[in-house]
Scaffold this motif. Sequence first.
Motif, PDB file in Angstrom:
ATOM      1  N   LEU A   1       0.850  -1.186   0.000  1.00 44.05           N
ATOM      2  CA  LEU A   1       0.000   0.000   0.000  1.00 44.05           C
ATOM      3  C   LEU A   1       0.886   1.236   0.000  1.00 44.05           C
ATOM      4  CD1 LEU A   1      -2.758   1.426   0.387  1.00 44.05           C
ATOM      5  CD2 LEU A   1      -2.431   1.123   2.861  1.00 44.05           C
TER       6      LEU A   1
ATOM      7  N   PRO B   1      -3.719   6.292  -8.223  1.00 44.40           N
ATOM      8  CA  PRO B   1      -4.735   5.322  -7.783  1.00 44.40           C
ATOM      9  C   PRO B   1      -5.121   4.337  -8.880  1.00 44.40           C
ATOM     10  CG  PRO B   1      -5.258   7.490  -6.936  1.00 44.40           C
ATOM     11  CD  PRO B   1      -4.079   7.671  -7.859  1.00 44.40           C
TER      12      PRO B   1
ATOM     13  N   ALA C   1      -6.807  -5.183 -12.538  1.00 49.40           N
ATOM     14  CA  ALA C   1      -7.586  -4.475 -11.528  1.00 49.40           C
ATOM     15  C   ALA C   1      -8.933  -5.182 -11.361  1.00 49.40           C
ATOM     16  CB  ALA C   1      -7.790  -3.030 -11.948  1.00 49.40           C
TER      17      ALA C   1
ATOM     18  N   ASP D   1      -3.262   2.866 -10.821  1.00 50.48           N
ATOM     19  CA  ASP D   1      -2.270   1.797 -10.922  1.00 50.48           C
ATOM     20  C   ASP D   1      -2.587   0.639  -9.976  1.00 50.48           C
ATOM     21  OD1 ASP D   1       0.215   4.364 -11.146  1.00 50.48           O
ATOM     22  OD2 ASP D   1      -0.560   3.136 -12.797  1.00 50.48           O
ATOM     23  N   THR D   2      -3.600   0.800  -9.151  1.00 46.99           N
ATOM     24  CA  THR D   2      -3.993  -0.257  -8.223  1.00 46.99           C
ATOM     25  C   THR D   2      -4.415  -1.502  -8.984  1.00 46.99           C
ATOM     26  OG1 THR D   2      -4.656   1.283  -6.490  1.00 46.99           O
ATOM     27  CG2 THR D   2      -5.652  -0.914  -6.451  1.00 46.99           C
TER      28      THR D   2
ATOM     29  N   THR E   1      -1.603  -1.396  -4.110  1.00 45.30           N
ATOM     30  CA  THR E   1      -2.732  -0.514  -3.824  1.00 45.30           C
ATOM     31  C   THR E   1      -2.219   0.899  -3.637  1.00 45.30           C
ATOM     32  OG1 THR E   1      -3.919  -2.324  -2.737  1.00 45.30           O
ATOM     33  CG2 THR E   1      -4.700  -0.086  -2.328  1.00 45.30           C
ATOM     34  N   VAL E   2      -2.755   1.813  -4.419  1.00 48.09           N
ATOM     35  CA  VAL E   2      -2.344   3.210  -4.353  1.00 48.09           C
ATOM     36  C   VAL E   2      -3.522   4.025  -3.827  1.00 48.09           C
ATOM     37  CG1 VAL E   2      -1.372   5.163  -5.601  1.00 48.09           C
ATOM     38  CG2 VAL E   2      -0.834   2.823  -6.322  1.00 48.09           C
ATOM     39  N   SER E   3      -3.333   4.643  -2.702  1.00 46.51           N
ATOM     40  CA  SER E   3      -4.409   5.434  -2.094  1.00 46.51           C
ATOM     41  C   SER E   3      -4.307   6.892  -2.543  1.00 46.51           C
ATOM     42  CB  SER E   3      -4.328   5.352  -0.577  1.00 46.51           C
ATOM     43  OG  SER E   3      -3.120   5.917  -0.122  1.00 46.51           O
TER      44      SER E   3
ATOM     45  N   GLN F   1      -0.097  -7.765  -4.895  1.00 44.17           N
ATOM     46  CA  GLN F   1      -1.078  -6.677  -4.866  1.00 44.17           C
ATOM     47  C   GLN F   1      -0.379  -5.337  -4.690  1.00 44.17           C
ATOM     48  OE1 GLN F   1      -4.670  -6.727  -5.013  1.00 44.17           O
ATOM     49  NE2 GLN F   1      -4.337  -4.518  -5.171  1.00 44.17           N
TER      50      GLN F   1
END
Length: 124
Positions: free
Chosen positions: A11, A88, A40, A90-91, A121-123, A119
Amino acid sequence: QVQLVESGGGLVQAGGSLRLSCAASGRRFSSYAMGWFRQAPGKEREFVAAISWRGGTTYYQDSVKGRFTISRDNAQNTVYLQMNRLKPEDTAVYYCAADRRGGGSSSAVSYDYWGQGTQVTVSS
């Protein structure tokens, strides 16, 4: 037979960086082209980047050009994906893949071996 194991996902906030690694088993790694794909939720698997067997030629999806860099270390049987300025969008689950023909391709059907994925995850 080649086994591929990805690592390095996690993350991260938008604008951050991650480096993915893909460790390969087998003696013939240095003769394979390697690729990274991502999937995704609710979307099809898509090409991200590829590198030829010697590392002299690289290919990128347009949306990651200038942000992602694929590289390989044949002595370590490892391929990397350095991801900078993450967004985001790129998640996804990122997969590495090996192509026995050695040239590299953006088409998933060209690849013979696949890892299990990691995984990212980009917030926002």
